[in-house]
Write an enzyme that holds these catalytic residues in place. Sequence first.
Site, PDB file in Angstrom:
ATOM      1  N   THR A 185     -34.950 -28.416 -84.880  1.00  0.00           N
ATOM      2  CA  THR A 185     -35.581 -27.898 -86.090  1.00  0.00           C
ATOM      3  C   THR A 185     -36.503 -26.758 -85.695  1.00  0.00           C
ATOM      4  O   THR A 185     -37.145 -26.818 -84.646  1.00  0.00           O
ATOM      5  CB  THR A 185     -36.406 -29.019 -86.763  1.00  0.00           C
ATOM      6  OG1 THR A 185     -35.523 -30.000 -87.276  1.00  0.00           O
ATOM      7  CG2 THR A 185     -37.284 -28.492 -87.888  1.00  0.00           C
ATOM      8  N   THR A 235     -41.707 -31.119 -86.532  1.00  0.00           N
ATOM      9  CA  THR A 235     -40.350 -31.291 -86.012  1.00  0.00           C
ATOM     10  C   THR A 235     -40.243 -32.680 -85.408  1.00  0.00           C
ATOM     11  O   THR A 235     -41.162 -33.147 -84.739  1.00  0.00           O
ATOM     12  CB  THR A 235     -40.009 -30.222 -84.955  1.00  0.00           C
ATOM     13  OG1 THR A 235     -38.772 -30.581 -84.333  1.00  0.00           O
ATOM     14  CG2 THR A 235     -41.086 -30.082 -83.896  1.00  0.00           C
TER      15      THR A 235
HETATM   16  N1  GLY Z   1     -37.316 -33.047 -88.921  1.00  0.00           N
HETATM   17  C1  GLY Z   1     -36.039 -32.690 -89.381  1.00  0.00           C
HETATM   18  C2  GLY Z   1     -35.354 -33.768 -90.069  1.00  0.00           C
HETATM   19  O1  GLY Z   1     -35.557 -34.940 -89.769  1.00  0.00           O
HETATM   20  O2  GLY Z   1     -34.584 -33.489 -90.932  1.00  0.00           O
END
Ligand code: GLY
Length: 314
Positions: A185, A235
């Site tokens: 991410t 993230t």
């Molecule tokens: N942090 C990204 C997700 O879990 O979608």
Amino acid sequence: MPPIQLTTVPPHGAFSLAVHGGAGPLRDGPERAVAQAAGLRAALAAGDAVLAARGSALDAVCAAVAVLEDDEAFNAGRGAALTVDGTAELDACVCDGAAAQAGAVAASRFARHPVLAARAVMERTPHVLMAGPGPDWLDAVGLERVDPSWFVTPARLAALRAGTSDPTAPAVPAGLTEPRVGHGTVGAVARDAAGRLAAATSTGGVTGQWAGRIGDTPVVGAGTWADERVAVSGTGIGEYFLRAALAHDVAARVRWTGAGLADAVRDAIADDLVVPGGDGGVIAAAADGTLVLAHCSQAMLRGHLGPAGPVVVA
Ligand code: GLY
């Protein structure tokens, strides 16, 4: 309890910028690590150019994240993690702290740059969060669109199939009920020369997630937040960020307890991620330009501007 690794970058100029490229286990080889470091530097350079020209923090975080969305080395835009059905469903969010505004898209399949679609939701609609804006809407707001297959790369298909030893197996690995942890991410936080804060985050979610699953990234206050005091981009495993509204938790600790940014970030990660068994990290900016980069995962790809140019820690 995994240790929390935290870096504080004191203010050192008229503006501040940090980026991340995801958090999770350290498993990528040296070649990919080099590509990721180069991607983080390119993102920092894009944001730096905006801020050095006295552009806004919002423009800077969007520019930085758009670079990472085009980079296959990260889990956002092209090369994003795939759902159990082998599709790319992309989430993104922008928060403009000075204007107290936010925009987000969830399960986006057509916008080449989901972060710009999120910004268009904020600036061009009366809404905050839209599910999968379609081609007609993208045309109407003048954003580039692509075929959904554009986001799907051989590397991500291989990652999806990694749960089976049968190379002819369909994209859905038999018996997969839990998403595998993704890594990559992307996000950015900035403070501009006028003191404005902004945050942006973009992701494909986690490899093997159920189709239709939406993570923390596009949920304002969970994976992304900015107000006049702090900007935060997260993230990690989104469900933990969602349950705790982690990005807003950082902001609330600063606002209501008077905590410094580093303490707020450390305590939020401890309470919201470490205690319940989550995994991930955040980057954050304060109104004075201080940056904090912290994670409880094994690794977090991250970088920030320093007095002598971009500094990247991979
Ligand atoms: N942090 C990204 C997700 O879990 O979608």
